[in-house]
Design a protein around this motif. Structure first.
Motif, PDB file in Angstrom:
ATOM      1  N   ARG A  42      29.386  60.520 -29.552  1.00  0.00           N
ATOM      2  CA  ARG A  42      29.466  61.962 -29.335  1.00  0.00           C
ATOM      3  C   ARG A  42      30.900  62.398 -29.089  1.00  0.00           C
ATOM      4  N   ILE A  44      32.862  65.501 -26.921  1.00  0.00           N
ATOM      5  CA  ILE A  44      32.655  66.519 -25.904  1.00  0.00           C
ATOM      6  C   ILE A  44      33.988  67.191 -25.590  1.00  0.00           C
ATOM      7  N   GLN A  46      35.732  69.626 -22.773  1.00  0.00           N
ATOM      8  CA  GLN A  46      35.480  70.109 -21.421  1.00  0.00           C
ATOM      9  C   GLN A  46      36.725  70.750 -20.825  1.00  0.00           C
ATOM     10  N   LEU A 113      34.819  61.268 -14.662  1.00  0.00           N
ATOM     11  CA  LEU A 113      33.790  61.620 -15.640  1.00  0.00           C
ATOM     12  C   LEU A 113      32.676  60.587 -15.669  1.00  0.00           C
ATOM     13  N   TYR A 117      28.692  61.230 -15.370  1.00  0.00           N
ATOM     14  CA  TYR A 117      27.850  61.164 -16.568  1.00  0.00           C
ATOM     15  C   TYR A 117      27.262  59.808 -16.918  1.00  0.00           C
ATOM     16  N   TRP A 161      23.381  65.828 -21.285  1.00  0.00           N
ATOM     17  CA  TRP A 161      24.748  65.940 -20.769  1.00  0.00           C
ATOM     18  C   TRP A 161      24.827  67.226 -19.969  1.00  0.00           C
ATOM     19  N   LYS A 163      26.048  70.453 -18.368  1.00  0.00           N
ATOM     20  CA  LYS A 163      27.090  71.352 -18.872  1.00  0.00           C
ATOM     21  C   LYS A 163      28.022  71.890 -17.799  1.00  0.00           C
ATOM     22  N   ASP A 164      27.547  71.945 -16.563  1.00  0.00           N
ATOM     23  CA  ASP A 164      28.317  72.551 -15.479  1.00  0.00           C
ATOM     24  C   ASP A 164      28.146  71.666 -14.244  1.00  0.00           C
ATOM     25  N   ILE A 178      33.738  70.888 -13.669  1.00  0.00           N
ATOM     26  CA  ILE A 178      33.732  70.400 -15.046  1.00  0.00           C
ATOM     27  C   ILE A 178      32.765  71.267 -15.846  1.00  0.00           C
ATOM     28  N   THR A 180      31.428  71.956 -19.639  1.00  0.00           N
ATOM     29  CA  THR A 180      31.366  71.465 -21.016  1.00  0.00           C
ATOM     30  C   THR A 180      31.362  72.657 -21.956  1.00  0.00           C
ATOM     31  N   SER A 182      31.737  72.197 -25.487  1.00  0.00           N
ATOM     32  CA  SER A 182      30.971  71.811 -26.672  1.00  0.00           C
ATOM     33  C   SER A 182      30.553  70.351 -26.553  1.00  0.00           C
ATOM     34  N   TYR A 183      29.421  70.047 -27.165  1.00  0.00           N
ATOM     35  CA  TYR A 183      28.855  68.693 -27.166  1.00  0.00           C
ATOM     36  C   TYR A 183      28.289  68.457 -28.550  1.00  0.00           C
TER      37      TYR A 183
END
Length: 188
Positions: A42, A44, A46, A113, A117, A161, A163-164, A178, A180, A182-183
């Motif tokens: 993937r 990402i 951020q 990170l 995650y 994932w 997003k916030d 943090i 996000t 786009s993912y």
């Protein structure tokens, strides 16, 4: 002070204190090891905003990862490339802007990170002795013995994932937000 220089100073502060603990007060300082890469593949993007007493700065990060590697590019708010880092699970390759102080280490951003995650089981494997990580789905708490090192709050939880996310480092008194932007999944 120019915005780019202020940002660089913020990075130096964070690089020196991200997820550092002690082995019970009398032993040497330990650092949370870097976890191995995880899939799926993937990309990402951020925005990471750091807060500490009286200041805040933002960094744009582009993170690519799969089961074999982690790559991260850090950009200033002005779009200046600050670093490129790649990690294959064994060795770190780093290209840093000469504008960054020698003390700055982008590995600390990846470790923050990963705390947020990475799967709990993967993080449990790398924790230093006397450290523990607890989670309830909405939060993660990292401890050294009984002292809380960091809190992670999933403000916009997502099974794939979040997003916030909010990260608070209690020992070094900084906070990360943090977001996000786009993912995207990538072909393996």
């Amino acid at each position: 002070m120019p915005r780019g220089l202020a940002f660089l100073l913020m990075l130096v502060c964070l690089s020196g204190c991200a997820l550092i603990g002690t082995t019970g007060g009398s032993g040497p300082t330990e650092l949370l090891p870097m976890a191995p890469p995880v899939g799926p593949a993937r990309r990402i993007v951020q925005q990471i905003t750091a807060f500490w007493p009286g200041r805040q700065e933002s960094l744009l990060c582009v993170l690519e990862l799969d089961k074999q590697h982690i790559a991260i590019v850090g950009l200033s708010g002005d779009g200046i490339s600050l670093f490129n880092l790649s990690y294959d699970g064994k060795a770190v390759t780093l290209d840093k802007s000469p504008l960054l102080p020698a003390a700055f280490s982008p590995e600390f951003i990846i470790k923050d990170l990963q705390l947020v995650y990475w799967p709990l089981a993967e993080l449990q494997k790398i924790l230093p002795k006397n450290w523990r990580l607890e989670t309830d789905g909405q939060h993660r708490n990292l401890y050294d013995n009984n002292g809380k090192l960091a809190d992670v709050d999933y403000l916009q939880p997502d099974a794939v994932w979040s997003k916030d996310v909010s990260v608070t480092n209690h020992r070094y008194h900084y906070h990360l937000h943090i977001l996000t932007l786009s993912y995207d999944t990538l072909p393996e």
